[in-house]
Design an enzyme around this catalytic site. Sequence first.
Site, short mmCIF file in Angstrom:
data_model
loop_
_atom_site.label_atom_id
_atom_site.label_comp_id
_atom_site.label_asym_id
_atom_site.label_seq_id
_atom_site.Cartn_x
_atom_site.Cartn_y
_atom_site.Cartn_z
N THR A 129 -34.98 36.57 41.65
CA THR A 129 -34.19 36.47 40.73
C THR A 129 -33.79 35.14 40.27
OG1 THR A 129 -33.31 38.97 40.66
CG2 THR A 129 -31.88 37.44 39.76
N SER A 135 -34.08 40.37 34.90
CA SER A 135 -35.05 41.20 34.53
C SER A 135 -36.38 40.95 34.03
CB SER A 135 -34.52 42.46 33.80
OG SER A 135 -33.43 43.05 34.19
N GLY A 166 -29.86 37.53 49.10
CA GLY A 166 -29.52 37.81 50.07
C GLY A 166 -29.89 37.24 51.45
N ARG A 293 -5.71 70.05 50.30
CA ARG A 293 -4.57 69.42 49.52
C ARG A 293 -4.11 70.60 48.75
NH1 ARG A 293 -0.71 67.41 47.15
NH2 ARG A 293 -0.49 65.28 46.56
N GLU A 403 -32.15 45.43 42.14
CA GLU A 403 -33.44 46.05 42.30
C GLU A 403 -33.85 46.52 40.78
OE1 GLU A 403 -36.21 46.46 44.51
OE2 GLU A 403 -34.84 44.74 45.53
#
Length: 599
Positions: A129, A135, A166, A293, A403
């Site tokens: 990227t 994209s 990353g 609850r 992704e």
Amino acid sequence: MTDPLTTVLDGRWAEIRRAARAHVGEVAVTGDLGIEAHRLQVLEQLRALAKTDLPALGFDAEYGGKADVGGAVTAFGMLGFGDLSLMVKAGVQWGLFGGAVQLLGTSRHHERYLRQIMSLDLLGCFAMTEHGHGSDVQHLRTTATYEDGSFVINTPDASAKKEYIGNAARDGEMAVVFAQLITGGETRGVHAFMVPIRVPGVSIEDCGRKAGLNGVDNGRLSFDNVRVPREALLNRFGDVAEDGTYSSPIESDNRRFFTMLGTLIRGRVSVAGSAGAATERALTLAVRYAEGRRQFFKPDGDEVVLLDYLAHQRKLLPALAKSYGLHFAQEDLIGKLNDIGSDAPEEEQRELEARAAGLKAVATWHATSTIQTAREACGGAGYLAENLLADLKADTDVFTTFEGDNTVLLQLVAKGLLTSYKEHFEELSPVAVARFVVEQFVGSVKERTSVLRPVDEDALLDRAWQLKMFEEREDHVVDSLARRLRRAGEAPFDTFNAAQDHVLRAGRAHVERLVLESFASRCDDPLLSKVCDLYALSSIEADRAWFMEHGRLTPSGSKAVTAAVNRLCAELRPDARRLVDAFAVPEQFLAAPMLDDLA
């Protein structure tokens, strides 16, 4: 004793799921950590994971792997039950970085790198990227120019800076860098290169704090005349000889590019699986909370449990039913990914890529909406960090664009459907074409007149009727889209752009039909059959405007669908706890104080 529902959910890779649960169950739960402490903790957890058999699952046995692609993707998905930063970092290391070396490289790369990647002796990045091209991978601007026997990697401008990578900011030592290959003054399209990043000429910036996933050290990379040897090119689909001559087993630049990207779908499949696991965790928390609850009193003096309210059932149970359907569709996708051969026909490869893209889009959008719903269903307690849902919400938010941007992915699905439609139509005989035209005319008349028989309760719960509704919607949407685009004339972009809503509907209709088919194939258990009914009818209800506009449902039939959804929610309410417990989320990742207060 294992619940039979868990056995069905665990499916073909049950042993891998059990092993992954056991490992994830031993991982420390992330507390309120600063960025550096969180990154260090995740790296330590990654090293512990490297000592198990799980990272080796997806790699070739020749280099110490297990050659079990389906098992590898399943295991990565299971990491979604815990700290999603660990899942992402593991996915970058063994799925994206290691996967690129294995699938885009050749033996010279495999022998040199794969064992180091599996053992974590070499930490890496996946640098695709760019700031200006996310994209649109085909038009990346980073260059790799062949000169004097080596490649020179350059970032020509700010828009070509590698973004959100990353492992780059802190731990990565090498990156698979995607760049435009230039040799002999000619550009040969995007290729991948092994590039060390802790060297002169490589600039690294830390992306800093993000909305979530702060255990992952995302960074930005730029290159200034970084020279790498000719052998750094991952050359399975394209190579450069010493004299600069380019060669490829695939003549077409476009086909080569899409073939190369098609080999890298494991990451996309893994993200869908992790999103599913995170969603299952959120639903487990929300259902357990709703079972204990209490809020407001009945006239007889009893305080009402939240899950006894129809509105609360409506929030959680259709989402739970869809999670089951997506789980089974994911299992079927992993099976196809595992079993498809490298020499499979192009049509089969294309169908696999489209299915992976569509399920990733639908599963991650479902995660985003369902985790938000779970948070709301737990009120203010769900907003407290200690009760886990806030971090789940933050960590999964990026999955809708990670992704592959979901909107782009659904367009990819629709493109595949249109290609198959065109090929099918071209193969029809003249008689078959005539029959097709008549069927379209009859369908148009039915839509205009809306003459339909009322739908009774038996029909609504008939699986064949449900499947037919999903199939007819998909067929109609794809057919009408194809006819609309055939009128493009001299302005194809404008025509396509004006039809994008139609394109996205086609992609979503296709995926929802695949999910229902996967779910329907596992309905031997009466409870699962009822959950499948809820998925089918709640999906029809959500799109009932289309079904009414196109003559598939009458107004009274639409009301009957809503009544059936309400009835199924009430009937499934006693089994809600069992349905979420069947996901078998490790208990340490369900340790929320809001649940302790209800004990």
